[in-house]
Design an enzyme around this catalytic site. Structure first.
Site, PDB file in Angstrom:
ATOM      1  CB  THR A 102      -0.919   0.010   1.229  1.00 48.87           C
ATOM      2  OG1 THR A 102      -1.750  -1.143   1.176  1.00 48.87           O
ATOM      3  CG2 THR A 102      -1.793   1.257   1.236  1.00 48.87           C
ATOM      4  CE  LYS A 177      -5.231  -1.714   1.799  1.00 44.16           C
ATOM      5  NZ  LYS A 177      -3.904  -2.318   1.859  1.00 44.16           N
ATOM      6  CE  LYS A 245       2.380   2.040   4.635  1.00 40.52           C
ATOM      7  NZ  LYS A 245       1.848   1.144   3.569  1.00 40.52           N
TER       8      LYS A 245
END
Length: 294
Positions: A102, A177, A245
């Site tokens: 990701t 995502k 993150k």
């Protein structure tokens, strides 16, 4: 050209909680596997089954015609693909590169541009499903990049997942995502608050779940992670530090679109509190510990 076990050698970079299972599924289907990971010990189970170790992404790229990466952060992706000893400068012409980390949509677009300049194809293909999905080959895989590249390796992706969707041009997998992570962030707050409320009301949280997890409140997090919370199991299926993150990537991307995401901003602040409590290596369900203290 379809990439088969007979004409394909796969380089797999990153053998952590999810990567090790994903790479293992490819080996079981007969693909020759080349491995690189910053911590070699994490690759030992695969090496013992016949995978070949490399000391750098460059060495791995020279021996592979498909390279798959599953690393931690966008800076890791950038180093692995674009550095002096990175994949793009050292891979064979005609190689196909698949980043399943990701990461940043803008970085995915840059990787595709640089790969194309050297006669390679690339895809951004982040996943959802956590450690269980990786272990059971039930990942949801969101793919960005050319249709040509996707069709060449769709069968490889199907070895690791059950819901593989081509979302569009480079970066589209990462944007998708981010939609996934935005939905999870607020949902995880709701899951934790529901359990805390149940306890305060004198209910048995496990019995409560029997009623609500199959109704309108149902979600993957409620069915999978709520049970872990009740057991006091905060082991990572997905690390808190990596979720922070991801949320920051989504917030940065939203800012570029002049878009406000207040639910995501709140979730990010709560997860940062959790990390400050020393829980950055716990699973995302550890958010319960922060909300319990409020």
């Amino acid at each position: 050209m379809e990439r088969t076990a007979q004409n394909t050698e796969i380089g797999f970079i990153g053998t952590g909680v999810m990567g090790q299972s994903m790479a293992g599924h490819l080996m079981k289907k007969g693909f020759k596997l080349h491995l690189y990971s910053r911590t070699k010990s994490k690759a030992e189970p695969l090496l013992s089954q016949g995978a070949e170790w490399h000391d750098s992404p460059a060495s791995l790229a020279r021996k592979s015609n498909v390279v798959i990466t599953m690393v931690g952060y966008p800076q890791d992706v950038e180093e692995v693909y674009l550095g002096e000893q990175g994949v793009i400068r050292n891979a064979q012409t005609g190689s196909l590169l698949i980043d399943m980390t990701t990461s940043s949509p803008s970085l995915a677009k840059r990787i595709e541009r640089e790969a194309q300049e050297r006669g390679m194809l690339s895809l951004d293909a982040p996943v959802s499903g956590g450690d269980v999905g990786a272990r059971e080959a039930r990942l949801s895989i969101m793919v960005g990049g050319s249709r040509e590249a996707f069709e060449e390796v769709a069968h490889l992706l199907s070895i690791m997942g059950t819901n593989i969707v081509h979302q569009g041009a480079a970066g589209s997998g990462q944007y998708t995502k981010m939609c996934n992570q935005i939905a999870i962030a607020s949902n995880m707050m709701g899951v934790c608050e529901a359990l805390i409320y149940a306890e305060k009301a004198g209910l048995d949280p496990s019995t409560v779940l029997k009623s609500i997890e199959s109704g309108a409140a149902g979600s993957w997090s409620l069915s999978n992670l709520a049970h872990r919370i009740i057991k006091g199991d905060y082991a990572p299926g997905f690390y808190v530090k990596h979720f922070i993150k991801d949320m920051q990537i989504a917030l940065n991307s939203a800012e570029e679109m002049n878009l406000k995401l207040p639910g995501l901003a709140l979730a990010r602040s709560l997860y940062e509190q959790l990390a400050q409590m020393g829980e950055e290596n716990s699973g995302t369900q550890a958010l319960f510990k922060v909300l319990q203290k409020l």
